[in-house]
Design an enzyme around this catalytic site. Structure first.
Site, PDB file in Angstrom:
ATOM      1  CB  THR A   1      45.805   6.222   4.597  1.00 49.11           C
ATOM      2  OG1 THR A   1      46.992   5.454   4.413  1.00 49.11           O
ATOM      3  CG2 THR A   1      45.178   6.503   3.239  1.00 49.11           C
TER       4      THR A   1
ATOM      5  CE  LYS B   1      47.981   3.523   1.529  1.00 51.48           C
ATOM      6  NZ  LYS B   1      47.883   3.442   2.978  1.00 51.48           N
TER       7      LYS B   1
ATOM      8  CE  LYS C   1      41.188   5.778   5.785  1.00 50.67           C
ATOM      9  NZ  LYS C   1      42.322   5.809   6.725  1.00 50.67           N
TER      10      LYS C   1
END
Lengths: 293, 293
Positions: free
Chosen positions: A102, A177, A245
């Protein structure tokens, strides 16, 4: 084109909890596979089963027709792909580069451009489903890149996942995502607030959870992470620092198009407070600790 | 004690979309039923099927052993129960008073106290499941009040719902419903932000929804309201102004115990902006309009 295990070889870089399970599925399907991981010991089990260890990502690339990466942070991805001796430099002509980390949609675009300039085919393919999904080969895989390239690598992806989709050009997988993580962020806060409210006003929160979990308040976050919150089970699952993140990436991307995500921005701030107080070696459900005191 | 349709009579006050369906289920089970509604015309259908119209809530009370209310706002509940000529004043000795309105937990406690002082039995029993759940007799019913009283009225509740729970003393049903609404509020924002992000970055948001709806981002809000957002179908479902009312109650209740709900407070502010711009005669999913422009 069709990939063929008699002619083509797979490379897998990044053998953490997720990557390990994913590489194992490819190995179990009898594909020749070369592997690399920053911490070599994590490859031992795979090497014992027939994977071939390489000392650098570049060496993996030089042996592989399809290179899959499952790394940590965008700066890891950038280094492994675009750094000196990295994948784009070392890959075989026409190779497929699939980043399942990701990571940043913009970086995925940048890698795709660099790959294309060298005659390589880059795809971004982040996943959801966590360690359990990886182990059971039931990941959702969100892919961006060329349609034909997607079709070519699909049989490989099907070794690792069940809900596999091509969402658009380079970066579209990462953007999808991000949409997923944006939804999760505020949903998680709703769950923390609802369950802590229930506790504070003197209800039995487990009974409340059972009551509300089947209706309009129901969600994966409530029904799967809610019980862990109430049990004080704060192990990851999905690490708080990974969600942080991801939220940073989403905020950067949305900021670049001048689009505001006030809910997620608040959640990001909450996790900053959480980190300062508790650290981040917890699952995301530990955010409940900020409320439950 | 056991309720018996040969000896006991039901009263139903508040025949809006929800109340109408709920009263019909009781009538269909052959209970004698007296009804009242502020707008008389909404009772016509029920009266045609055998319900008996009464001109005031107090007259309903004087004819009933169990009185069920399904009203709008806490001030309606307070007036109907505690006002002059209201239910607590006019109810038969030992009657059961069941408020199924989503209302204030503190008010539920206040009604229970007043009822108890008169030898009446008050229960709070808000529901979730919306108009569809009401029509199909599949509501979740969250009950607060005496355990024995809960057991006595349970067969009646089972005519309207499937997931029926006793969560504690007076107000516990309302508190549970508040926990439900607190969860919903931030979950809804997560859905709005994730889907609008997907649109803004150029993805096909319907495809994104299908991709992420089955995993960790999945929720009733995403999977049921998400498609309505993307179709521009903003009819209620569940009215924005009802959720605003509920959030106000939850903020008052949590404020009284000094407990902060920053996520929900932000959502309440968003709905204030929404109301100023669009009004509130929309379903809650219309919050998407704040993002999708």
């Amino acid at each position: 084109m069709t990939l063929d295990k008699k002619q083509h070889s797979i490379g897998f870089i990044g053998l953490g909890i997720m990557g390990n399970s994913m590489a194992r599925h490819i190995l179990s399907a009898d594909w020749p596979i070369h592997v690399y991981n920053r911490t070599k010991a994590k490859a031992d089990d795979l090497v014992g089963r027939g994977a071939v260890w390489m000392d650098t990502p570049g060496e993996v690339a030089s042996q592989s027709d399809v290179i899959i990466t499952m790394l940590g942070y965008p700066h890891d991805v950038e280094e492994v792909y675009l750094g000196p001796g990295g994948l784009v430099e070392r890959a075989r002509d026409g190779a497929y580069l699939i980043d399942m980390t990701t990571s940043s949609p913009s970086l995925a675009q940048k890698i795709a451009d660099a790959a294309s300039a060298r005659g390589l085919r880059a795809l971004d393919a982040p996943v959801s489903g966590g360690d359990v999904g990886a182990r059971q080969a039931k990941l959702a895989i969100m892919m961006g890149g060329g349609e034909e390239d997607f079709k070519t690598v699909l049989p490989l992806m099907e070794l690792m996942g069940t809900n596999i989709r091509h969402l658009g050009g380079p970066g579209a997988g990462q953007h999808t995502k991000m949409a997923n993580q944006v939804v999760i962020a505020s949903t998680l806060v709703g769950v923390c607030e609802g369950l802590s409210y229930a506790k504070k006003v003197g209800l039995d929160p487990k009974q409340v959870l059972e009551t509300i979990g089947t209706g309009a308040a129901g969600s994966f976050q409530l029904n799967v992470l809610g019980p862990r919150m109430l049990d004080g089970a704060f192990d990851p699952g999905f690490y708080a620092h990974h969600l942080m993140k991801d939220m940073d990436i989403a905020l950067t991307e949305s900021g670049e198009i001048g689009f505001d995500l006030p809910g997620m921005k608040m959640v990001r701030g909450m996790f900053e407070n959480f980190k300062n107080e508790f650290g981040t070696d917890f699952g995301t459900q530990a955010l409940f600790k900020l409320y439950d005191r």
